[in-house]
Design a protein around this motif. Structure first.
Motif, short mmCIF file in Angstrom:
data_model
loop_
_atom_site.label_atom_id
_atom_site.label_comp_id
_atom_site.label_asym_id
_atom_site.label_seq_id
_atom_site.Cartn_x
_atom_site.Cartn_y
_atom_site.Cartn_z
N GLN A 83 55.90 24.04 87.01
CA GLN A 83 54.99 25.05 87.60
C GLN A 83 55.68 26.40 87.74
O GLN A 83 55.08 27.45 87.48
CB GLN A 83 54.50 24.56 88.96
CG GLN A 83 53.57 23.35 88.88
CD GLN A 83 53.18 22.85 90.26
OE1 GLN A 83 53.66 23.35 91.27
NE2 GLN A 83 52.32 21.84 90.29
N ALA A 84 56.96 26.38 88.18
CA ALA A 84 57.70 27.65 88.34
C ALA A 84 57.84 28.36 87.00
O ALA A 84 57.70 29.59 86.90
CB ALA A 84 59.07 27.37 88.95
N GLN A 85 58.13 27.57 85.97
CA GLN A 85 58.27 28.18 84.65
C GLN A 85 56.94 28.76 84.18
O GLN A 85 56.89 29.86 83.60
CB GLN A 85 58.78 27.13 83.66
CG GLN A 85 59.09 27.71 82.26
CD GLN A 85 59.69 26.68 81.34
OE1 GLN A 85 59.86 25.52 81.72
NE2 GLN A 85 60.05 27.10 80.14
N ALA A 86 55.83 28.01 84.47
CA ALA A 86 54.52 28.53 84.10
C ALA A 86 54.17 29.80 84.87
O ALA A 86 53.61 30.75 84.32
CB ALA A 86 53.46 27.45 84.33
N ALA A 87 54.51 29.82 86.21
CA ALA A 87 54.24 31.01 87.02
C ALA A 87 55.03 32.21 86.52
O ALA A 87 54.54 33.34 86.48
CB ALA A 87 54.57 30.73 88.49
N GLN A 88 56.30 31.95 86.15
CA GLN A 88 57.12 33.03 85.63
C GLN A 88 56.54 33.59 84.34
O GLN A 88 56.51 34.81 84.12
CB GLN A 88 58.54 32.54 85.41
CG GLN A 88 59.51 33.63 84.95
CD GLN A 88 60.92 33.13 84.82
OE1 GLN A 88 61.18 31.93 85.01
NE2 GLN A 88 61.84 34.02 84.51
N THR A 89 56.06 32.68 83.50
CA THR A 89 55.44 33.12 82.24
C THR A 89 54.19 33.95 82.51
O THR A 89 53.96 35.01 81.90
CB THR A 89 55.09 31.90 81.38
OG1 THR A 89 56.27 31.13 81.14
CG2 THR A 89 54.46 32.33 80.07
N THR A 90 53.37 33.48 83.51
CA THR A 90 52.15 34.22 83.88
C THR A 90 52.50 35.59 84.45
O THR A 90 51.85 36.60 84.14
CB THR A 90 51.34 33.42 84.90
OG1 THR A 90 51.02 32.13 84.34
CG2 THR A 90 50.06 34.15 85.26
N GLN A 95 52.74 41.44 84.19
CA GLN A 95 53.53 42.68 84.22
C GLN A 95 53.35 43.47 82.92
O GLN A 95 53.22 44.69 82.93
CB GLN A 95 55.00 42.34 84.46
CG GLN A 95 55.89 43.56 84.64
CD GLN A 95 57.31 43.17 84.99
OE1 GLN A 95 57.63 41.98 85.02
NE2 GLN A 95 58.14 44.15 85.24
N THR A 96 53.34 42.76 81.85
CA THR A 96 53.12 43.42 80.55
C THR A 96 51.74 44.06 80.49
O THR A 96 51.57 45.18 80.01
CB THR A 96 53.28 42.39 79.42
OG1 THR A 96 54.59 41.81 79.48
CG2 THR A 96 53.08 43.06 78.07
N GLN A 97 50.73 43.34 81.03
CA GLN A 97 49.36 43.87 81.02
C GLN A 97 49.25 45.11 81.91
O GLN A 97 48.60 46.10 81.55
CB GLN A 97 48.38 42.80 81.49
CG GLN A 97 46.92 43.24 81.44
CD GLN A 97 45.97 42.12 81.87
OE1 GLN A 97 46.41 41.07 82.32
NE2 GLN A 97 44.69 42.36 81.73
N VAL A 98 49.89 45.07 83.12
CA VAL A 98 49.87 46.23 84.03
C VAL A 98 50.52 47.43 83.37
O VAL A 98 50.04 48.56 83.46
CB VAL A 98 50.56 45.88 85.36
CG1 VAL A 98 50.79 47.14 86.19
CG2 VAL A 98 49.72 44.88 86.14
N ALA A 99 51.66 47.20 82.73
CA ALA A 99 52.34 48.32 82.06
C ALA A 99 51.46 48.92 80.97
O ALA A 99 51.38 50.15 80.81
CB ALA A 99 53.66 47.83 81.46
N THR A 100 50.75 48.04 80.25
CA THR A 100 49.85 48.54 79.21
C THR A 100 48.71 49.36 79.82
O THR A 100 48.36 50.44 79.33
CB THR A 100 49.27 47.36 78.41
OG1 THR A 100 50.36 46.61 77.85
CG2 THR A 100 48.36 47.86 77.31
#
Length: 464
Positions: A83-90, A95-100
């Motif tokens: 779950q932590a790995q999935a949350a980190q991926t999300t 973050q990438t979407q916000v920057a865009t």
């Protein structure tokens, strides 16, 4: 570590050792006697073995339970890590979407500005032109009595005292122009008339020197209006009694010095007033009149002196003039955001028809003083008052004088609007005086008598 095989092995070894020892003892005992059944030692040993077996079974159960718990814990840890790995991926994706999106937002103003510039019409004269208006009006009751008898001015009505349409245009930082129209009712013709109040071309070279050509503000009356603050209730002193005007046709120079602490104004005019347009034919004069002012302001205190000299537009080629109109003005005032107070003095001679009067014995000088005060006691409410005393003909009618005063409460709901509840009174003794409120005084031929003017009403100002 898996302790289950080791523990079981240890228990089994202990049991075998015990059984072997017991077996050896029994073999030795058979050489001596015959035993009918298990001995007490054997039964004890077997009981001990059974107990060990039960203990082993219990330990096996506990070990099985512990193993199951460990396996469940490992599964939960693995699930949490997943779950932590999935949350980190999300989170990385967000973050990438916000920057865009941020990059997109930053580009939107430029895109809007570009689109607006493309859609906007090409610049024209209207881009630097403003249009406004100022209206003075009142709803009031008037009682005007000559020698105790009410005249036709007595009654109630809604009056439009002034209505200005103002057009300003700026060519650049130096050149600009103004046109201001003035609507007024003419009681003589019984019709509403349209005058040109202002029409000038201006060159603003710097704060110390601005020049206007055309009909523009004169040095004294507009200056006093700015100190007084209640022009919509009443004209200023010399404007009310006809010893000065607010605008006239000519050339006007003004400016301020010493960080706006000192100011000046000078007008060279035809003297006929703004109601007589400068046509250059019907009212061309032999000489030009001059009006000027100098003023100084320090810590809310203002002092100023001014004057007038000229023929009042009457010096035409075919009209002989015998005198020159002269006027001296002085004012001292205090103004801040809540308080206004001032005293104005005027001395004048050869005004009115005196310029055309050949007999010096029938000419006059006039003298008067006016005082005003107002207090903004609440953010939108003020109380105000004014008093004027005038002797219009000191030489030929020394007893002829006027006492005028007004008191009121004003309300300013928003910047462009003013309302005032006002009471006015004017008492004229031994003469007939023409004022902005009408003719007040006696109608007797020998000029012995009195006239009284009273007015109460709501006065308004609209500016936009």
């Amino acid at each position: 570590m898996n302790m289950k095989p080791t523990l079981i092995g240890g228990v089994a070894l202990s049991a075998l050792v015990s059984i072997s020892m017991a077996g050896g003892a029994q073999a030795r005992a058979r050489h001596h006697r015959k035993v009918a059944g298990p001995s007490a030692a054997e039964r004890a040993l077997r009981a001990e073995v059974d107990g060990l077996k039960q203990e082993v079974n219990s330990l096996e159960s506990r070990l099985d339970a512990q193993t199951a718990v460990q396996q469940q814990t490992q599964a939960q840890v693995q699930a949490v890590q997943t779950q932590a790995q999935a949350a980190q991926t999300t989170a990385q994706a967000a973050q990438t979407q916000v920057a865009t999106q941020q990059t997109r937002i930053e580009t939107i103003p430029g895109e809007i500005e570009t689109a607006t510039a493309k859609a906007a019409p090409k610049p024209g004269w209207w881009n630097n032109t403003t249009v406004g208006a100022t209206i003075f009006a009142d709803l009031s009751y008037i009682r005007n009595q000559n020698d105790g008898v009410s005249n036709k001015q007595t009654g109630t009505d809604y009056d439009i005292k002034r209505a200005y349409i103002i057009v300003d245009h700026r060519f650049n930082d130096v050149w600009s122009a103004n046109f201001t129209s003035d609507f007024i009712y003419d009681s003589t013709s019984g019709a509403t008339q349209l005058f040109v109040k202002k029409a000038y071309l201006q060159a603003h070279l710097n704060d110390a020197f601005t020049v206007r050509a055309g009909a523009s503000d004169l040095p004294w009356v507009p200056f006093v209006e700015s100190l007084y603050g209640y022009r919509y209730v009443e004209k200023t002193f010399i404007d009310d009694y006809g010893y000065g005007m607010s605008t006239d046709w000519g050339v006007h120079v003004f400016g301020s010095l010493l960080d706006h602490h000192v100011g000046y104004a000078l007008s060279v005019i035809d003297g006929s007033g703004f109601k007589v347009p400068a046509t250059g034919v019907a009212n061309r004069t032999d000489t030009m009149d001059v009006e000027g002012r100098v003023n100084a302001t320090f810590s809310h205190f203002t002092v100023a002196v001014g004057g007038y000299d000229g023929k009042l537009g009457k010096s035409m080629t075919t009209v002989p003039t015998f005198h020159t109109a002269e006027r001296f003005d002085a004012i001292a005032a205090y103004t801040d955001s809540r308080v206004r107070a001032g005293v104005e003095y005027t001395w004048a001679r050869y005004f009115g028809g005196d310029i055309l009067q050949p007999d010096p014995a029938k000419t006059n000088k006039a003298e008067g003083v006016g005082a005003f005060a107002s207090w903004n006691f609440l953010p939108r409410f003020s109380i105000f008052g004014r008093y004027d005393y005038l002797k219009p003909k000191e030489d030929t009618q020394p007893n002829f004088h006027s006492n005028y005063y007004n008191v009121g409460v004003s309300y300013k709901p928003i910047g462009p609007l003013d309302f005032a509840l006002v009471y006015k009174h004017d008492s004229v003794v031994d003469g007939l005086l023409s004022t902005a409120n009408g003719s007040i005084g006696t109608l007797n031929a020998n000029n012995i008598g009195k006239g009284d003017y009273d007015e109460v009403g709501i006065f308004t100002q609209v500016k936009f």
